[in-house]
Design a protein around this motif. Structure first.
Motif, PDB file in Angstrom:
ATOM      1  N   LEU A  68       0.815  -1.215   0.000  1.00 41.60           N
ATOM      2  CA  LEU A  68       0.000   0.000   0.000  1.00 41.60           C
ATOM      3  C   LEU A  68       0.854   1.273   0.000  1.00 41.60           C
ATOM      4  N   CYS A 141      -4.519  -3.888  -1.004  1.00 36.87           N
ATOM      5  CA  CYS A 141      -5.810  -4.077  -0.355  1.00 36.87           C
ATOM      6  C   CYS A 141      -6.145  -5.552  -0.225  1.00 36.87           C
ATOM      7  N   ARG A 166     -13.145   0.123   6.900  1.00 40.55           N
ATOM      8  CA  ARG A 166     -12.643   0.285   5.532  1.00 40.55           C
ATOM      9  C   ARG A 166     -11.556   1.336   5.539  1.00 40.55           C
ATOM     10  N   CYS A 170      -7.834   1.822   0.397  1.00 37.35           N
ATOM     11  CA  CYS A 170      -8.305   0.680  -0.394  1.00 37.35           C
ATOM     12  C   CYS A 170      -9.639   0.953  -1.042  1.00 37.35           C
TER      13      CYS A 170
END
Length: 171
Positions: A68, A141, A166, A170
């Motif tokens: 990421l 993700c 969440r 992502c």
């Protein structure tokens, strides 16, 4: 991975890179499952399974963070997948032994059949879901979701094993 000029740090997305990372996950399972079985026989199986899941959670979470943030190199992913594979080598024999203990002799065959069918179905669904996740939101993700699936699922009060938050990175 090595090429003609020495160690290579870039992630190319090539089939060779994928093969190396997958091999890094499977190699410890091949080499250490017997050791994992001995550990599962000598220590409480639930504790071995929880420690193994924590190991896998850490490896998958670190892989996700590297992907990421864009700082991942192939050698980093290889090491982390070796760690995750070692966690699986600990977890799997303990889980098999736990099923035998819980189901008992007369129901062991039925229990193993049910587990085998469930694993096969889950594997097919997970591979499809992983493909969709990687395509839609990227590998980072997807690794984060793999880490979330290992998140303290078997410890009462520590969560259900499903991620409920969440990340804005992502989604």
């Amino acid at each position: 991975m090595l090429d003609a000029d020495g160690p290579r740090d870039d992630l190319t997305g090539s089939p060779a890179d994928l093969g190396i990372v997958v091999l890094s996950t499977r190699l410890p399972v091949i080499l250490f499952t017997l050791v994992g079985g001995a550990i599962g026989d000598r220590f409480p199986r639930r504790a071995v399974m929880l420690v193994a899941d924590l190991i896998r959670f850490g490896a998958h979470g670190a892989s996700a963070a590297l992907l990421l943030t864009g700082t991942a190199h192939i050698w980093m992913l290889m090491i982390l997948q070796l760690v995750a594979g070692t966690g699986s080598a600990l977890f799997n024999p303990a889980a098999v032994g736990l099923v035998a203990t819980v189901a008992g002799g007369e129901r062991l065959q039925a229990a193993n059949s049910l587990i085998s069918i469930s694993r096969s179905a889950a594997s097919m669904l997970a591979l499809g879901a992983a493909g969709v996740l990687v395509t839609l939101v990227g590998a980072g993700c997807w690794r984060a979701s793999a880490a979330g699936s290992r998140r303290f699922g078997g410890v009462p009060g520590w969560g259900s094993g499903r991620s409920t938050s969440r990340s804005s990175t992502c989604w």
